[in-house]
Design an enzyme around this catalytic site. Structure first.
Site, PDB file in Angstrom:
ATOM      1  N   TYR A  90       0.788  -1.235   0.000  1.00 16.14           N
ATOM      2  CA  TYR A  90       0.000   0.000   0.000  1.00 16.14           C
ATOM      3  C   TYR A  90       0.818   1.282   0.000  1.00 16.14           C
ATOM      4  O   TYR A  90       0.714   2.090  -0.910  1.00 16.14           O
ATOM      5  CB  TYR A  90      -0.954  -0.006   1.207  1.00 16.14           C
ATOM      6  CG  TYR A  90      -1.961  -1.132   1.136  1.00 16.14           C
ATOM      7  CD1 TYR A  90      -2.945  -1.132   0.148  1.00 16.14           C
ATOM      8  CD2 TYR A  90      -1.925  -2.199   2.019  1.00 16.14           C
ATOM      9  CE1 TYR A  90      -3.861  -2.170   0.044  1.00 16.14           C
ATOM     10  CE2 TYR A  90      -2.843  -3.246   1.925  1.00 16.14           C
ATOM     11  CZ  TYR A  90      -3.813  -3.221   0.938  1.00 16.14           C
ATOM     12  OH  TYR A  90      -4.706  -4.242   0.837  1.00 16.14           O
ATOM     13  N   PRO A 106     -21.959  -0.555  -3.700  1.00 14.60           N
ATOM     14  CA  PRO A 106     -23.315  -0.053  -3.503  1.00 14.60           C
ATOM     15  C   PRO A 106     -23.847  -0.410  -2.113  1.00 14.60           C
ATOM     16  O   PRO A 106     -23.434  -1.421  -1.539  1.00 14.60           O
ATOM     17  CB  PRO A 106     -24.109  -0.814  -4.567  1.00 14.60           C
ATOM     18  CG  PRO A 106     -23.403  -2.139  -4.678  1.00 14.60           C
ATOM     19  CD  PRO A 106     -21.956  -1.886  -4.351  1.00 14.60           C
ATOM     20  N   SER A 544     -12.574 -12.319  -4.569  1.00 17.55           N
ATOM     21  CA  SER A 544     -12.841 -12.328  -3.142  1.00 17.55           C
ATOM     22  C   SER A 544     -14.303 -12.628  -2.877  1.00 17.55           C
ATOM     23  O   SER A 544     -15.181 -12.064  -3.535  1.00 17.55           O
ATOM     24  CB  SER A 544     -12.524 -10.942  -2.578  1.00 17.55           C
ATOM     25  OG  SER A 544     -11.864 -11.064  -1.359  1.00 17.55           O
TER      26      SER A 544
END
Length: 612
Positions: A90, A106, A544
């Site tokens: 990261y 969403p 995933s």
């Protein structure tokens, strides 16, 4: 009696942290054997023989030394991987995070009490914000129940990173600023930041020790909305967070150099509980097709979200919701846990507030106005251009497969996650006539500060099964046998990965020790098969299981010719979001979904005939 009392006390969120076992270091021999098994499907006999030689040489020589050093490191650290992973996966990454690293998705409220409806967004936002603040309070007072796998407590440290957390860019490496504290640790920030039309506002979510009620939150959100209505847009400084990391770091240094007040504003945004983005778009979605809202959450207007914030709650003008989150401080399971809580609360109350309508006299939100100059404005314009160009290249589909779900699969005594994984591989194999290197997230939260391990689903067994499915001379019996072998192998590897017995993070650790000591990169990592099988972040299928709840998200593909494939499994349906890059001619997310649907049907047919 005393014992009885302690048992009835509710468990505190972080009470098991100090007793979690350290992250284990697997055996070198076993890791290398697993690695060889994983690369075999991608190799010709000749290539494989060369890789076996490389691996043997590594195991006897430099690998042995590096492994010893890794064991030494593991003696002094409870989690030998933690800092390395955060930095390499990261903080040292320089590509823009907002599209390449962030995850977005969403909200599921449109499936029950909040279907798309104009004129409702602020009202609904005040209610969802109130429930979010209740969740913050649960963590702050340590009343959120610690999560477990069976009876084993899981690491809860990442839950500290959900609120009041932000990534800050650096020229060579970013940092994470976390301002959260539990009540026992002391006071912590309690303000929110609202972004609207390129402008920033802030207000405190707590007044006289009480969290603002939905009617009070509504007043604050309406104030912001009215301030911006019919007015010109703000400068949109937040677009800078979508920029390449080093560029953003330099732009940020310049921004602070113009006026120290700019630094105060940055601190206010960084330390805020989370960001509420008032988005003027109306990305119409339905329970069977979440594509618009998922795409908008991932690629929407950069001037109304702070890409580095650990949680941006996006409020769309049609009363639907989404989010975008920085992936560095925590994995998606944390957000999924909160969103599932929100969904259940909103559903239980039918999306209404049944408490008092009284509004206390609270100071209105304060606008945060950056001082900008020509250079800042040109930096913003450059950031918007590169963001627009890259987001226009992202293809996302998010559809529900409604023919069957978990209930039917379990009835066949098969593992639902493995079922989906194998269907995904068959779909890829059909389209691309070859196996695709594949990554599935395995979670290692049984261990202190554990995050994830790689599970590689593209096994020899899975490829044999795909080949059998494509071979017209193979009968149902042979196909079924091959499928069950693939299931068995997948389940075994996944169980091992969750026990910290994967091999990817182990090899990665050995690579990093070599790099830190300035040694030449070991031959093992230079082998073409290393990258071809997915090593070094080269997985063609990045996948995933988001869980068995109503919450779904998406991430961009890892490689240009790859896919992101994320799914949630319900009793009666499987909802999938697939991402791909449009500029890659070979890939297409919608075609992959169609093939995936066909694969699911074929597999169910095989599983059904197996019971005759």
């Amino acid at each position: 009696m005393a014992n009885h009392v302690s048992e009835s006390l509710p468990e505190r969120t972080f009470q098991y942290q100090s007793s979690l076992p350290p992250l284990p270091v697997p055996s070198l021999e076993i890791s290398l054997l697993k690695y060889l098994n994983a690369v075999q499907p991608f190799a010709s006999e000749k290539e494989f023989k060369a890789t076996v030689d490389t691996v043997n040489k590594f195991q006897e020589g430099v690998g042995k030394e590096l492994h010893q050093k890794l064991l030494q490191r593991a003696k002094t650290k409870k989690n030998w991987l933690e800092e390395w992973w955060l930095d390499s996966a990261y903080l040292e990454v320089r590509v823009p995070s907002q599209l390449n690293v962030n995850f977005g998705g969403p909200a599921p409220y449109l499936e029950h009490c909040w279907p798309p409806e104009e004129g409702t967004h602020l009202q609904r936002a005040s209610i969802s914000t109130w429930h979010t603040l209740q969740y913050w309070n649960l963590i702050r007072t340590e009343r959120l129940a610690p999560q477990k796998s069976g009876k084993t407590p899981l690491d809860m440290d990442q839950f500290r990173m959900l609120f009041s957390t932000c990534k800050v860019p650096g020229v060579k490496k970013d940092t994470i600023r976390n301002y959260f504290k539990t009540e026992r640790e002391g006071p912590c920030p309690s303000h929110l930041v609202v972004m609207c039309r390129g402008r920033f506002f802030t207000f405190d979510a707590v007044c006289d020790g009480q969290i603002l009620t939905p009617p009070e939150l509504l007043r604050q959100l309406s104030y912001v909305s009215e301030c911006c209505e019919g007015e010109p847009e703000g400068d949109g400084v937040s677009a800078l967070t979508s920029e390449e990391r080093t560029r953003w770091a330099k732009a940020r240094e310049h921004l602070i150099s113009i006026d120290p007040h700019n630094n105060t504003i940055l601190e206010t945004i960084q330390s805020s509980l989370f960001v509420i983005s008032l988005d003027e778009t109306k990305p119409y979605s339905t329970p069977d097709n979440y594509t618009n809202v998922t795409l908008e959450a991932l690629t929407g207007n950069p001037t109304i979200r702070w890409g580095d914030k650990s949680y941006n709650s996006i409020v769309f003008a049609d009363g639907t919701f989404g989010s975008t989150c920085d992936h560095a401080p925590y994995d998606a399971m944390v957000l999924v846990s909160m969103c599932w809580y929100l969904d259940q609360q909103i559903k239980a109350t039918e999306g209404k507030w049944k408490g008092s309508e009284a509004v206390r006299s609270i100071p209105p939100p304060e606008e945060l106005v950056f001082t900008v100059d020509k250079k800042v404005l040109s930096d913003i314009s450059h950031a918007k251009q590169q963001y627009l160009k890259s987001t226009q290249d992202l293809q996302v589909v998010c559809y529900a497969f409604t023919a069957f779900g978990k209930a039917t699969i379990k009835q066949k005594k098969l593992h639902p996650d493995t079922f989906v994984q194998l269907a995904m591989q068959l779909a890829y194999y059909r389209m691309h006539k070859a196996p695709g290197s594949c990554y599935e997230t395995a979670m290692t939260r049984k261990y202190y500060h554990g995050r994830t391990e790689t599970m590689r689903p593209c096994t020899k067994e899975a490829v044999n099964w795909c080949t059998a499915m494509m071979d017209p001379t193979c009968n149902v019996d042979e196909r079924r046998k091959a499928m069950l072998l693939a299931f068995h192998k997948h389940n075994k590897l996944m169980a091992e990965a969750q026990e910290g017995k994967g091999f990817d993070r182990h090899l990665f650790g050995l690579y990093l020790i070599a790099r830190e000591e300035g040694r030449p990169i070991p031959e093992l990592f230079m082998d073409p098969l290393y990258a071809k099988s997915g090593g070094g972040g080269n997985f063609v299928l990045s996948s995933s299981l988001v869980g068995y709840t109503t919450v779904l998200g998406a991430v961009a593909p890892m490689v240009h010719h790859g896919y992101g494939f994320f799914y949630r499994i319900r009793d009666d349906r499987i909802v999938v979001s697939i991402s791909a890059w449009k500029s890659c001619r070979q890939t297409d997310a919608a075609t992959l979904f169609n093939n995936f649907s066909s694969s699911l049907h074929e597999m169910l047919h095989l599983a059904t005939t197996s019971q005759l």
